[in-house]
Design an enzyme around this catalytic site. Structure first.
Site, PDB file in Angstrom:
ATOM      1  N   ILE A 342       0.852  -1.191   0.000  1.00  0.00           N
ATOM      2  CA  ILE A 342       0.000   0.000   0.000  1.00  0.00           C
ATOM      3  C   ILE A 342       0.890   1.245   0.000  1.00  0.00           C
ATOM      4  CG2 ILE A 342      -1.777   1.283   1.266  1.00  0.00           C
ATOM      5  CD1 ILE A 342      -2.743  -1.370   2.416  1.00  0.00           C
ATOM      6  N   GLU A 384       2.256  -3.303   5.799  1.00  0.00           N
ATOM      7  CA  GLU A 384       1.282  -3.025   4.737  1.00  0.00           C
ATOM      8  C   GLU A 384       1.613  -3.795   3.463  1.00  0.00           C
ATOM      9  OE1 GLU A 384       4.276   0.428   4.644  1.00  0.00           O
ATOM     10  OE2 GLU A 384       3.349  -0.891   6.114  1.00  0.00           O
TER      11      GLU A 384
END
Length: 467
Positions: A342, A384
């Site tokens: 991300i 992430e």
């Protein structure tokens, strides 16, 4: 209960005596058979009477007393010698000589009919005893509770001819629903959940902890609320027998029949109650086994699931990638690996806080999972970063899949974020076979290198590893 009596006699005076006798005896239902050998045999076979009264020797010639399952009274009105000889020959226990007296016939009938009922009860009790003994044998033949429960309901269906015989398990905590753990039609029928709101007869049995008998489901007030549901099924009589374990109802036997005018007898109910009691331990064990099995499944799932995102953890991923990589090499099939990260996730944490960041991570993981195949393997790699394994997928289709997922993420509005704040993802793609890949670690490392290149090129893009 009215006793069925069949009479086969041709002498007019004897018939007059018999009609007068039975006119006074309301406890008997008598049928007179005309002089017809075929009609007599059919009536005896079909009616299964409590007693048969016929002339001797003429009447005894038309039946075989050894095959008749009811007591016989031979009336000897003429041919005294031949009548007695015939009664003795056919081993007829009871015969009357002319002149006939009502008192004597009354006494003989009562003795024979009562003895027949007593013998039937004895045989029935004997059958019940053997049924219970057989159940005990079945119980010792298997240690699998569900298998035993099937054997129980199957045995019950052999004893009591019913349309449906099922064992129902009732949870202690949730009494809105129950589970059909066994049904005699198929040993594979198990753990079918039913809504007890549609079974008022079971609810009543649970409430009273007593046997519930529905003689006619079409007219019984208890079944009014579900009459429209059961009407197409043709259900008539219903019997619910609670299964009690340590003073707690843990289930029921549910029996249904579609036969007209059928009533469960007292002896059947008594036997089924005994069988329910005998099966209580097996049902409890099945319930306990199911509970432990669910708990084991839950713990196994926890062991392979990432606690935050709800998808697989990296430990499980490494177990699976080894298998998939070996399969890919063995069958010479392509295996693609996608590494997803991300973009600018730290900014989300800084702006919204770590709690919102965690929610975004979970929503991201579930979004990607929703848009992947069942055969694909998605796991949280760390922070992430996520990793996706695509079996039987070439480098070309791996890139197409990466781009598809990237666009889905970019177009998705994450719930905890403001509309002006979107989420993008960078994706690195690698694929086996590749000249630089010797093992599955190389497959992951090359995808990670491709991800690094995607980040370096400005993020929000997919890059295939190129040597």
């Amino acid at each position: 209960m009215t006793k069925e009596i069949l009479v086969y006699e041709t002498d007019k005076d004897v018939l007059k005596f018999l009609r007068a006798f039975f006119k006074e005896k309301k406890e008997y239902s008598v049928r007179f058979i005309r002089k017809n050998e075929g009609a007599l045999k059919k009536a005896v076979a079909w009616k299964q009477p409590h007693a048969l009264i016929l002339s001797s020797p003429d009447g005894l010639k038309h039946v075989n007393p050894s095959e008749v399952k009811c007591p016989i009274i031979a009336l000897i009105s003429t041919n005294l010698t031949g009548g007695i000889s015939s009664a003795v020959k056919y081993d007829v226990e009871c015969y009357l000589l002319r002149p006939f007296f009502k008192e004597e016939l009354d006494q003989k009938l009562k003795v024979l009919v009562d003895r027949k009922s007593w013998l039937e009860n004895l045989y029935e009790a004997n059958d019940d005893f053997y049924a219970l003994m057989e159940l005990a044998t079945l119980a010792s033949s298997t240690l699998k509770p569900k298998e035993l429960l099937y054997l129980i309901v199957k045995k019950i269906s052999d004893i009591v001819k019913v349309t449906r015989c099922s064992m129902i398990s009732i949870g202690v905590e949730n009494r809105r629903f129950a589970d059909v753990v066994s049904s005699f039609e198929d040993p594979n029928i198990t753990n079918i959940q039913i809504d007890l709101q549609k079974y008022p007869e079971i609810r009543k049995a649970l409430s009273l902890k007593k046997v519930v008998v529905i003689k006619d489901a079409r007219t019984d007030p208890l079944m009014k609320e579900v009459r429209d549901i059961i009407a197409p099924l043709g259900i008539r009589s219903i019997l619910v027998v609670p299964v009690v374990f340590r003073a707690e109802v843990i289930g029921t036997l549910l029996l249904r029949t579609s036969r007209k005018s059928y009533m469960f007898t007292k002896s059947e109910i008594k036997l089924l109650t005994a069988l329910a009691s005998a099966s209580a331990n097996a049902l409890y064990n099945a319930f306990l086994f199911e509970k432990l099995d669910k708990e084991r499944t839950r713990l196994e799932k926890l062991a392979i699931t990432d606690y935050l995102t709800g998808i697989y953890n990296i430990r499980y991923f490494y177990n699976r990638i080894e298998e998939e990589f070996s399969r890919s090499q063995r069958y010479r099939q392509p295996l693609s690996c996608l590494m997803l990260d991300i973009d600018h996730f730290k900014m989300i944490n800084d702006y919204y806080g770590h709690r919102i960041g965690d929610i975004v991570l979970r929503e991201f993981a579930q979004l990607v999972k929703k848009h992947t195949r069942k055969s694909d393997l998605l796991a949280r790699y760390g922070g992430e970063e996520f990793i996706l394994l695509l079996p039987q997928t070439s480098i070309k289709w791996g890139l197409i899949e990466a781009e598809r997922l990237r666009k889905i993420v970019k177009e998705h509005q994450f719930k905890p974020l403001n509309k002006e704040h979107g989420v993008t993802v960078s994706v690195g793609v690698s694929c086996a076979p590749h000249e630089k890949m010797k093992n599955y670690d190389d497959l992951i490392n090359l995808a990670d290198n491709a991800l690094f290149q995607a980040k370096a090129k400005g993020r929000d893009q997919s890059v295939v590893y190129a040597s």
